[in-house]
Design an enzyme around this catalytic site. Structure first.
Site, PDB file in Angstrom:
ATOM      1  N   LEU A 109       0.867  -1.180   0.000  1.00 13.55           N
ATOM      2  CA  LEU A 109       0.000   0.000   0.000  1.00 13.55           C
ATOM      3  C   LEU A 109       0.902   1.228   0.000  1.00 13.55           C
ATOM      4  O   LEU A 109       1.820   1.330   0.811  1.00 13.55           O
ATOM      5  CB  LEU A 109      -0.896   0.012   1.242  1.00 13.55           C
ATOM      6  CG  LEU A 109      -1.729   1.279   1.475  1.00 13.55           C
ATOM      7  CD1 LEU A 109      -2.821   1.425   0.411  1.00 13.55           C
ATOM      8  CD2 LEU A 109      -2.344   1.270   2.874  1.00 13.55           C
ATOM      9  N   HIS A 133       2.313 -11.506  -4.168  1.00 13.43           N
ATOM     10  CA  HIS A 133       2.067 -10.697  -5.372  1.00 13.43           C
ATOM     11  C   HIS A 133       0.617 -10.740  -5.832  1.00 13.43           C
ATOM     12  O   HIS A 133       0.268 -10.148  -6.860  1.00 13.43           O
ATOM     13  CB  HIS A 133       2.995 -11.187  -6.493  1.00 13.43           C
ATOM     14  CG  HIS A 133       3.223 -10.213  -7.587  1.00 13.43           C
ATOM     15  ND1 HIS A 133       2.792 -10.424  -8.880  1.00 13.43           N
ATOM     16  CD2 HIS A 133       3.850  -9.010  -7.596  1.00 13.43           C
ATOM     17  CE1 HIS A 133       3.142  -9.405  -9.644  1.00 13.43           C
ATOM     18  NE2 HIS A 133       3.784  -8.529  -8.889  1.00 13.43           N
ATOM     19  N   LYS A 155      -3.197  -9.823  -6.350  1.00 18.40           N
ATOM     20  CA  LYS A 155      -3.930  -8.550  -6.325  1.00 18.40           C
ATOM     21  C   LYS A 155      -5.433  -8.860  -6.312  1.00 18.40           C
ATOM     22  O   LYS A 155      -6.058  -9.027  -7.361  1.00 18.40           O
ATOM     23  CB  LYS A 155      -3.567  -7.687  -7.542  1.00 18.40           C
ATOM     24  CG  LYS A 155      -2.094  -7.703  -7.928  1.00 18.40           C
ATOM     25  CD  LYS A 155      -1.194  -7.157  -6.844  1.00 18.40           C
ATOM     26  CE  LYS A 155       0.284  -7.379  -7.193  1.00 18.40           C
ATOM     27  NZ  LYS A 155       0.734  -6.772  -8.437  1.00 18.40           N
ATOM     28  N   ASP A 161     -17.692  -7.632   0.443  1.00 20.85           N
ATOM     29  CA  ASP A 161     -18.919  -8.415   0.626  1.00 20.85           C
ATOM     30  C   ASP A 161     -18.916  -9.598  -0.346  1.00 20.85           C
ATOM     31  O   ASP A 161     -18.051 -10.440  -0.275  1.00 20.85           O
ATOM     32  CB  ASP A 161     -20.153  -7.533   0.475  1.00 20.85           C
ATOM     33  CG  ASP A 161     -20.258  -6.504   1.587  1.00 20.85           C
ATOM     34  OD1 ASP A 161     -19.689  -6.733   2.675  1.00 20.85           O
ATOM     35  OD2 ASP A 161     -20.898  -5.448   1.380  1.00 20.85           O
TER      36      ASP A 161
END
Length: 507
Positions: free
Chosen positions: A80, A166, A168, A173
């Protein structure tokens, strides 16, 4: 090291799993029916799948879903970032967690990348952990291959070459956003990637939520004071415990999850066939070319996994088989932000495949390492050398009439998109795509934790979206020719050429 596995359904995983070896899926081209034997299958409505093409829209999607989630948010990324946009994302998530007491938030990041520098991903997420310790958690995956003396002597940045988390994946929900994009300013503004939204697909979302939870359980938990600890239910440490014990424990947990999902393939595909007006699964193969698909389930999703440290090779096995079983005169458009095909992938494309190929990669000006300090600044030149070697190889092998190479270049943009689009012979729209985190390179196959999904569809609107996505990327590219590598700016320093055989396994 644990035995290698492709994560195929095992015959002792239940009667339905064993029966899955005879299932035919009418949404897959005939030559790709074998996929059902290797992956969990999730039939969905194609109208629930949306292709995002712009990084700013990707950011807005994350922001909107973070601000409206009601029971879970599961985030899996390499890291991040620490900028304004990233702070806003965390802030929205924190406010939502404080307001919605039933909401559970879990982040899975890489330990080494997320710990780089004084102000890093860990610092960014500390407020979330501090304010909602009962409902919010952060897991930091640490590769088991970085341990002992090696862990103490390799400095920051360089330690990331050993292995990374790695994947992503962004679950909100019952919806999933899957991409190759990380969570930082560039990926939200001018770094081109791919992004798919699977909206209201509860089983698919649950599967990836559980993948994130499982890997997270064997990672280090971030505390509010920026230290880390093991999760209570975990008795193995990624770099302090015995290597084989740790790897075997992670692999066993993932295999258990995988086989449970694969054992549901028969019932899920029966549901698909009923949706298509078929009731006899043994006759489904006869209907592949004749079925008019205008029912609710017109798309199927197959997740793949690749986790080299745990000898899980499902994704690479699937990718190689897909490349080599592609029909003659079919077309595969392949993209990689970091073009460094493994030798096995190169043999598949150059010698074993009958398909025509367009291969899209980053121009050096669109490489994310352009202008980096120190050794990293030479990485664009290294990728130029790899592209040149591949181009010369296809020229020598007489494959240039079947395979074309392209370089993405857009002013002030970098390129990070990866995956492929498959066009059946004589078709102007793709019937299948692969999207996720792997770059088809040595790192993806051997060092990092990767996942992607195969999406096969007969939904015309979705096929059009896929085609437009592919065309937009290739429109911003120029074709590689024999003149490309003679340009002055494309000359590769001698020392880079010299070390390439050694360092390419870290790319």
């Amino acid at each position: 090291m644990p035995d290698t596995t492709t994560l195929s359904p095992s015959h002792d995983a239940g009667e339905e799993t064993a029966s899955a070896t005879t299932i035919h899926c009418p949404l897959l081209p005939t030559n790709f029916q074998w996929i059902v034997r290797h992956c969990p299958a999730f039939p969905v409505n194609g109208s629930k799948v949306r292709v995002i093409t712009d990084p700013q829209e990707f950011y807005r999607e994350l922001l909107s879903r973070a601000g409206s989630a009601s029971h879970r948010i599961s985030m899996s990324s390499l890291y991040l970032g620490t900028g304004k946009l990233e702070k806003e994302l965390v802030s929205v998530m924190s406010e939502r967690a404080a307001l919605c007491k039933d909401l559970r938030v879990h982040w899975l990041l890489d330990f080494t990348r997320g710990s780089r520098g004084d102000f890093n991903s860990r610092k960014m997420l500390q407020p979330l952990v501090s304010s909602c310790p009962e409902t919010c958690s952060v897991s930091l995956y640490h590769t088991p291959d970085l341990r002992g003396f090696l862990r103490h002597i390799i400095p920051q940045r360089w330690n990331e070459t050993i292995g990374l988390q790695h994947m992503k994946l962004y679950v909100f929900d019952d919806s999933l956003v899957i991409s190759g994009a990380n969570l930082s300013n560039d990926y939200f503004t001018n770094r081109q990637d791919r992004y798919f939204v699977f909206d209201d697909c509860p089983e698919l979302a649950q599967f990836y939520h559980t993948i994130i939870e499982t890997v997270g359980k064997f990672s280090l938990r971030l505390r509010a004071n920026d230290t880390t600890s093991l999760y209570p239910e975990t008795c193995v440490h990624p770099f302090l415990s015995d290597y084989n014990k740790y790897c075997s424990s992670v692999k066993a947990a993932l295999l258990n999850l995988w086989n449970k999902e694969c054992s549901k393939n028969l019932s899920r595909l029966n549901q698909l066939l009923k949706s298509l007006g078929q009731t006899d699964i043994d006759k489904s193969e006869e209907c592949i070319t004749d079925t008019k698909i205008n029912h609710s389930l017109d798309t199927i999703v197959f997740p793949t996994l690749q986790m080299g440290p745990f000898s899980i090779t499902n994704d690479s096995v699937i990718t190689k088989k897909l490349l080599t079983t592609a029909e003659s005169n079919s077309r595969i458009q392949l993209a990689s932000g970091y073009f460094n095909l493994t030798e096995e992938y190169m043999q598949c494309v150059l010698q074993q495949s009958q398909a025509n190929y367009g291969i899209l990669m980053a121009h050096p000006r669109a490489n994310g390492f352009l202008g980096a300090r120190g050794f990293a600044g030479a990485i664009p030149a290294a990728y130029t050398q790899l592209a040149k070697l591949f181009f010369e190889r296809l020229q020598r092998g007489g494959a240039s009439n079947r395979i074309s190479m392209f370089e993405y270049q857009r002013p002030r943009w970098t390129f990070h998109a990866k995956g492929l689009w498959y066009y059946q012979p004589g078709h102007s729209l793709p019937s299948l795509t692969m999207i996720g985190s792997p770059n088809f390179g040595w790192r993806s196959v051997n060092r990092d934790l990767e996942t992607q999904v195969i999406v096969a569809t007969r939904n015309t609107d979705l096929q059009v979206e896929l085609h437009h996505e592919q065309e937009r990327l290739y429109t911003s590219s120029t074709e590689v020719t024999g003149q490309t590598f003679t340009e002055r700016e494309r000359l590769v320093p001698y020392w880079v050429r010299l070390v390439m055989p050694i360092i390419k396994v870290f790319f």
